[in-house]
Design a protein around this motif. Structure first.
Motif, PDB file in Angstrom:
ATOM      1  N   SER A 232       0.852  -1.191   0.000  1.00  0.00           N
ATOM      2  CA  SER A 232       0.000   0.000   0.000  1.00  0.00           C
ATOM      3  C   SER A 232       0.882   1.232   0.000  1.00  0.00           C
ATOM      4  N   THR A 233       0.287   2.378  -0.255  1.00  0.00           N
ATOM      5  CA  THR A 233       0.972   3.636   0.039  1.00  0.00           C
ATOM      6  C   THR A 233       0.844   3.878   1.542  1.00  0.00           C
ATOM      7  N   PHE A 234       1.600   4.840   2.034  1.00  0.00           N
ATOM      8  CA  PHE A 234       1.423   5.248   3.430  1.00  0.00           C
ATOM      9  C   PHE A 234       0.268   6.232   3.511  1.00  0.00           C
ATOM     10  N   HIS A 235      -0.561   6.029   4.503  1.00  0.00           N
ATOM     11  CA  HIS A 235      -1.690   6.918   4.701  1.00  0.00           C
ATOM     12  C   HIS A 235      -1.966   7.022   6.192  1.00  0.00           C
ATOM     13  N   ARG A 236      -2.817   7.953   6.568  1.00  0.00           N
ATOM     14  CA  ARG A 236      -3.178   8.087   7.982  1.00  0.00           C
ATOM     15  C   ARG A 236      -4.606   8.606   8.077  1.00  0.00           C
ATOM     16  N   HIS A 237      -5.217   8.322   9.212  1.00  0.00           N
ATOM     17  CA  HIS A 237      -6.591   8.746   9.455  1.00  0.00           C
ATOM     18  C   HIS A 237      -6.835   8.717  10.954  1.00  0.00           C
ATOM     19  N   GLY A 238      -8.070   8.834  11.366  1.00  0.00           N
ATOM     20  CA  GLY A 238      -8.387   8.827  12.790  1.00  0.00           C
ATOM     21  C   GLY A 238      -8.173   7.445  13.396  1.00  0.00           C
ATOM     22  N   PRO A 239      -8.365   7.300  14.707  1.00  0.00           N
ATOM     23  CA  PRO A 239      -8.068   6.041  15.384  1.00  0.00           C
ATOM     24  C   PRO A 239      -9.207   5.034  15.278  1.00  0.00           C
ATOM     25  N   GLY A 240      -8.925   3.804  15.658  1.00  0.00           N
ATOM     26  CA  GLY A 240     -10.009   2.841  15.864  1.00  0.00           C
ATOM     27  C   GLY A 240      -9.965   1.610  14.984  1.00  0.00           C
ATOM     28  N   ALA A 241      -9.125   1.581  13.921  1.00  0.00           N
ATOM     29  CA  ALA A 241      -9.080   0.392  13.057  1.00  0.00           C
ATOM     30  C   ALA A 241      -8.315  -0.731  13.755  1.00  0.00           C
ATOM     31  N   VAL A 242      -8.859  -1.951  13.733  1.00  0.00           N
ATOM     32  CA  VAL A 242      -8.103  -3.136  14.160  1.00  0.00           C
ATOM     33  C   VAL A 242      -8.124  -4.128  13.001  1.00  0.00           C
ATOM     34  N   ILE A 243      -6.966  -4.681  12.711  1.00  0.00           N
ATOM     35  CA  ILE A 243      -6.775  -5.485  11.500  1.00  0.00           C
ATOM     36  C   ILE A 243      -6.158  -6.820  11.891  1.00  0.00           C
ATOM     37  N   SER A 270      -1.658 -12.329  13.162  1.00  0.00           N
ATOM     38  CA  SER A 270      -1.136 -11.060  13.693  1.00  0.00           C
ATOM     39  C   SER A 270      -2.244 -10.010  13.638  1.00  0.00           C
ATOM     40  N   ILE A 271      -2.189  -9.099  14.605  1.00  0.00           N
ATOM     41  CA  ILE A 271      -3.209  -8.042  14.700  1.00  0.00           C
ATOM     42  C   ILE A 271      -2.482  -6.709  14.866  1.00  0.00           C
ATOM     43  N   TYR A 272      -2.955  -5.661  14.187  1.00  0.00           N
ATOM     44  CA  TYR A 272      -2.374  -4.356  14.460  1.00  0.00           C
ATOM     45  C   TYR A 272      -3.421  -3.260  14.349  1.00  0.00           C
ATOM     46  N   SER A 273      -3.052  -2.116  14.903  1.00  0.00           N
ATOM     47  CA  SER A 273      -3.984  -0.997  14.971  1.00  0.00           C
ATOM     48  C   SER A 273      -3.199   0.299  14.923  1.00  0.00           C
ATOM     49  N   PRO A 274      -3.280   1.052  13.816  1.00  0.00           N
ATOM     50  CA  PRO A 274      -2.582   2.342  13.779  1.00  0.00           C
ATOM     51  C   PRO A 274      -3.296   3.364  14.653  1.00  0.00           C
ATOM     52  N   GLY A 275      -2.522   4.186  15.353  1.00  0.00           N
ATOM     53  CA  GLY A 275      -3.116   5.192  16.233  1.00  0.00           C
ATOM     54  C   GLY A 275      -3.604   6.403  15.456  1.00  0.00           C
ATOM     55  N   ASP A 276      -4.182   7.330  16.196  1.00  0.00           N
ATOM     56  CA  ASP A 276      -4.702   8.564  15.608  1.00  0.00           C
ATOM     57  C   ASP A 276      -3.612   9.266  14.798  1.00  0.00           C
ATOM     58  N   LEU A 277      -3.903   9.528  13.533  1.00  0.00           N
ATOM     59  CA  LEU A 277      -2.990  10.237  12.628  1.00  0.00           C
ATOM     60  C   LEU A 277      -1.605   9.592  12.563  1.00  0.00           C
ATOM     61  N   MET A 278      -1.563   8.280  12.685  1.00  0.00           N
ATOM     62  CA  MET A 278      -0.305   7.540  12.588  1.00  0.00           C
ATOM     63  C   MET A 278      -0.162   7.030  11.149  1.00  0.00           C
ATOM     64  N   TRP A 279       0.924   7.378  10.502  1.00  0.00           N
ATOM     65  CA  TRP A 279       1.160   6.888   9.139  1.00  0.00           C
ATOM     66  C   TRP A 279       1.318   5.379   9.180  1.00  0.00           C
ATOM     67  N   HIS A 280       0.715   4.684   8.212  1.00  0.00           N
ATOM     68  CA  HIS A 280       0.881   3.233   8.163  1.00  0.00           C
ATOM     69  C   HIS A 280       0.804   2.742   6.729  1.00  0.00           C
ATOM     70  N   GLY A 281       1.549   1.677   6.467  1.00  0.00           N
ATOM     71  CA  GLY A 281       1.541   1.035   5.156  1.00  0.00           C
ATOM     72  C   GLY A 281       1.722  -0.456   5.329  1.00  0.00           C
ATOM     73  N   HIS A 282       1.067  -1.239   4.447  1.00  0.00           N
ATOM     74  CA  HIS A 282       1.111  -2.703   4.526  1.00  0.00           C
ATOM     75  C   HIS A 282       1.896  -3.236   3.333  1.00  0.00           C
ATOM     76  N   PHE A 283       2.744  -4.232   3.559  1.00  0.00           N
ATOM     77  CA  PHE A 283       3.621  -4.780   2.515  1.00  0.00           C
ATOM     78  C   PHE A 283       3.436  -6.288   2.460  1.00  0.00           C
ATOM     79  N   ASN A 284       3.087  -6.816   1.281  1.00  0.00           N
ATOM     80  CA  ASN A 284       2.980  -8.268   1.101  1.00  0.00           C
ATOM     81  C   ASN A 284       4.328  -8.788   0.626  1.00  0.00           C
ATOM     82  N   THR A 285       5.025  -9.555   1.452  1.00  0.00           N
ATOM     83  CA  THR A 285       6.340 -10.090   1.061  1.00  0.00           C
ATOM     84  C   THR A 285       6.279 -11.598   0.835  1.00  0.00           C
ATOM     85  N   GLY A 286       5.077 -12.171   0.838  1.00  0.00           N
ATOM     86  CA  GLY A 286       4.943 -13.618   0.662  1.00  0.00           C
ATOM     87  C   GLY A 286       4.850 -14.005  -0.812  1.00  0.00           C
ATOM     88  N   HIS A 287       4.872 -15.312  -1.043  1.00  0.00           N
ATOM     89  CA  HIS A 287       4.756 -15.808  -2.421  1.00  0.00           C
ATOM     90  C   HIS A 287       3.303 -15.862  -2.879  1.00  0.00           C
TER      91      HIS A 287
END
Ligand SMILES: [Fe+2]
Length: 346
Positions: A232-243, A270-287
């Motif tokens: 993904s690109t890096f993006h940020r938004h408000g809090p509350g997402a759990v993945i 694995s579970i993660y949650s970016p905080g309020d206005l925290m930049w985050h990006g997801h990277f698929n490194t698997g086959h």
């Protein structure tokens, strides 16, 4: 330009903090949980099972928890005025849902199932095995709702029945409405990794996505699929997402302006949650493909952000630090995965 992230101001425990203290089960904080199967659980009286809170990203909007039902056992019946979306991690079982004025509806589930508890309906989960535990992960709007009304009787012992949200019928279980491209309304996802998603070509070749309204909730969730070698690109938004990662492997990178980047390798569970206005990006490194189930925001049916959320910001890839590209390329090369495309995540 967005305002900067505001630091926490401590006015003492919130009504949600007080509930957590009273329930006295382990609370996991931070932004990342390596493995949902390895978190420490404790006896949880309200649930009548084992559990822990995942109070991630230092926020009081949504929360999550992990619950384990021992073989041959069941949770205690309960109801509440906050919404809840459940993902079954392990085990086979069933859930009964009812209002006092109507019969119970019971449905079965297995690993990978996802559903919402209809608002303020009574419910009880059953482990269908005498040998294997059931473990599930849930996101809730408990902090938002409890902090707003700050009265546990109102939240946990309120007799109001939202009859328009739930009917004890087979039609309720089988309801399925493809609302439009990448939007689906239903009440039970049998298996997140087998759900057929819609293409999302504007986000890149092979990217697939589906946003859900489950049991008429306004709390949202979605499934996203990334092809091999994509990110993904890096993006940020408000809090509350759990993945939660449901398929594949990779890493997530997180930071706030002025802070060091932190990188966490993820895999199934694995579970993660970016905080309020925290930049985050997801990277698929698997086959193979990478899928995640995200509990966040509003459901499509009740979405108030049909157009771009004003809290959303994205960093164009050409403006990223060159290190970001170098690290991803090195990791793909190390694993022998071809870099394919770049994608944007919402
Ligand atoms: Fe995001």
């Amino acid at each position: 330009m967005l305002p900067p992230h505001r630091e926490h101001i401590d006015f003492g425990p919130t009504p949600y903090d007080k509930l957590q203290s009273k329930e006295d089960i382990p609370v996991i904080r931070g932004n990342f949980v390596d493995d949902v199967m390895k978190v420490e659980l404790g006896p949880w009286k309200r649930m009548g099972a084992l559990g822990c809170y995942l109070n991630l990203a230092d926020q009081q909007d949504t929360d999550a928890y992990v619950c384990e039902i021992l073989p041959g056992s069941q949770t205690a019946p309960q109801r509440h005025l906050f919404e809840e979306i459940i993902y079954i991690v392990r085990g086979q079982g069933a859930t009964s849902v009812w209002h006092e004025s109507m019969p119970k509806l019971t449905f079965e589930w297995g690993p990978g199932a996802a559903f919402a508890v209809p608002l303020n309906a009574s419910y009880q989960h059953f482990n269908g095995s005498r040998d294997e535990p059931v473990r599930f992960f849930a996101g809730t709007t408990c902090p938002r709702v409890l902090n707003m009304f700050h009265n546990e009787d109102f939240i946990f012992r309120n007799p109001f029945e939202f009859r328009e949200r739930f009917q004890a019928t087979q039609e309720f279980l089988q309801y399925s409405n493809h609302m439009g491209a990448r939007y689906w309304e239903t009440n039970l996802i049998q298996e997140v990794n087998r759900f057929v998603l819609d293409d999302f070509p504007m986000k890149g070749k092979g990217v697939k996505h589906m946003r859900f309204t489950l049991a008429d909730t306004s709390y949202g969730c979605h499934i996203a699929e990334y092809p091999p070698g994509s990110r993904s690109t890096f993006h940020r938004h408000g809090p509350g997402a759990v993945i939660i990662i449901t398929q594949g492997e990779g890493y997530v990178t997180l930071w706030r302006d002025g802070e060091q980047r932190s990188q966490h390798n993820f895999r199934v569970g694995s579970i993660y949650s970016p905080g309020d206005l925290m930049w985050h990006g997801h990277f698929n490194t698997g086959h193979g493909i990478m899928r995640h189930f995200a509990i966040r925001g509003t459901s499509p049916k009740y979405s108030h952000d049909r157009f771009r959320n004003p809290m959303y910001q994205m960093i164009p890839m050409e403006e990223e630090s060159p290190e970001i590209h170098r690290e991803f390329a090195q990791e793909l090369a190390r694993k022998g995965v071809k870099a394919e495309i770049s994608v944007v995540e919402d």
